[in-house]
Design an enzyme around this catalytic site. Structure first.
Site, short mmCIF file in Angstrom:
data_model
loop_
_atom_site.label_atom_id
_atom_site.label_comp_id
_atom_site.label_asym_id
_atom_site.label_seq_id
_atom_site.Cartn_x
_atom_site.Cartn_y
_atom_site.Cartn_z
N ASP A 115 -4.28 11.79 -25.36
CA ASP A 115 -3.18 12.66 -24.90
C ASP A 115 -3.42 13.06 -23.45
O ASP A 115 -4.56 13.08 -22.99
CB ASP A 115 -3.17 13.98 -25.69
CG ASP A 115 -3.01 13.77 -27.16
OD1 ASP A 115 -2.45 12.74 -27.56
OD2 ASP A 115 -3.48 14.66 -27.91
N1 URA Z 1 -6.78 13.23 -31.18
C1 URA Z 1 -5.95 14.00 -30.47
O1 URA Z 1 -5.42 14.98 -30.98
N2 URA Z 1 -5.71 13.69 -29.19
C2 URA Z 1 -6.28 12.62 -28.58
O2 URA Z 1 -6.02 12.38 -27.40
C3 URA Z 1 -7.14 11.82 -29.33
C4 URA Z 1 -7.37 12.15 -30.64
#
Ligand code: URA
Length: 256
Positions: A115
């Protein structure tokens, strides 16, 4: 294309065209010589001749008008992604992407995604097969995260995270979860669902305030500072291939 058939100097650069075509799957070297002799092969738009030497990285080689699938050398980068950077190849809104953080002479793409606000390790490569295997749900590759959460998860909350929590896209698979210190947990998952760790923690009542990926399968590097990247070592590439079962490629990467 470097030299014509009259040149027999063994120190010439480039590889014999028939050898390269044979490696690309057009048949034996003898069969490939026939393809060339029949005028069915072009190099950079010109009909090739027996004895031509070529550079697979530079020359455009076609057989019967179709570009030959020549193996391009593979590159593998590990980036420590900072928060605020998006994991796509390009962004219509012009925001900085992970590709702008890695300098590579060949075109690469991120393998998997983090993310925008997640930090930590991200692989980038031009190896589509490895990307497919690593991101396939059946790969089972472990991804380890450190999550700073609001509050301090109880043993019961940690147990729920371990055993699987109900999310809107189904129950999560068993995970390894441990409390590092107050409000800080280490969580190892092998699924790759969207925002999985954040959603898992939210489901047990602990919003994630900071999330860092610290390991992808066998890969970890606590010395890689945020925003910096490096190429994987040969050993790391082999370990990664081993982890996803790419045994042929492992053998090909062994020094002869
Ligand atoms: N889990 C998440 O919530 N975000 C990420 O970027 C990777 C794994």
């Amino acid at each position: 294309m470097t030299q014509g058939p009259e040149n027999t100097d063994p120190s010439l650069e480039g590889e014999r065209l028939q050898k390269l075509l044979a490696r690309a799957g057009y048949g034996s070297r003898r069969v490939c010589e026939i393809l060339i002799a029949e005028g069915r092969v072009t190099v950079n738009g010109r009909i090739a001749e027996l004895g031509n030497r070529v550079d697979a990285e530079v020359d455009v080689i076609c057989v019967d008008g179709a570009m030959a699938p020549l193996a391009q050398s593979k590159v593998y980068y590990l980036l420590n992604k900072p928060a605020g950077i998006i994991t796509t190849a390009s962004d219509p809104q012009g925001r900085p992407t992970v590709l702008s953080m890695v300098t590579s002479s060949v075109r690469i793409f991120p393998i998997g995604r983090l993310d925008m606000n997640t930090e930590g390790l991200l692989l980038l490569s031009n190896d589509g097969r490895l990307a497919h295997l690593l991101t396939h749900p059946s790969s089972g590759i472990q991804k380890e995260y450190l999550a700073r959460v609001k509050g301090d998860p109880s043993p019961g909350a940690l147990r729920r995270l371990r055993e699987g929590v109900e999310l809107d896209d189904g129950i999560t698979a068993p995970a390894q979860v441990s409390r590092v210190s107050e409000g800080l947990i280490r969580i190892v998952i092998h699924e790759g669902r969207n925002r999985q760790v954040r959603r898992m923690c939210e489901a047990v009542g602990h919003e994630v305030v900071r999330l860092v990926r610290t390991r992808i399968g066998p890969l970890t590097d606590p010395t890689l500072t945020p925003g910096s990247s490096r190429q994987l070592s040969l050993l790391e590439v082999r370990r990664l291939m081993e982890a996803v079962g790419m045994t042929d490629e492992m053998a090909a990467s062994m020094p002869s």
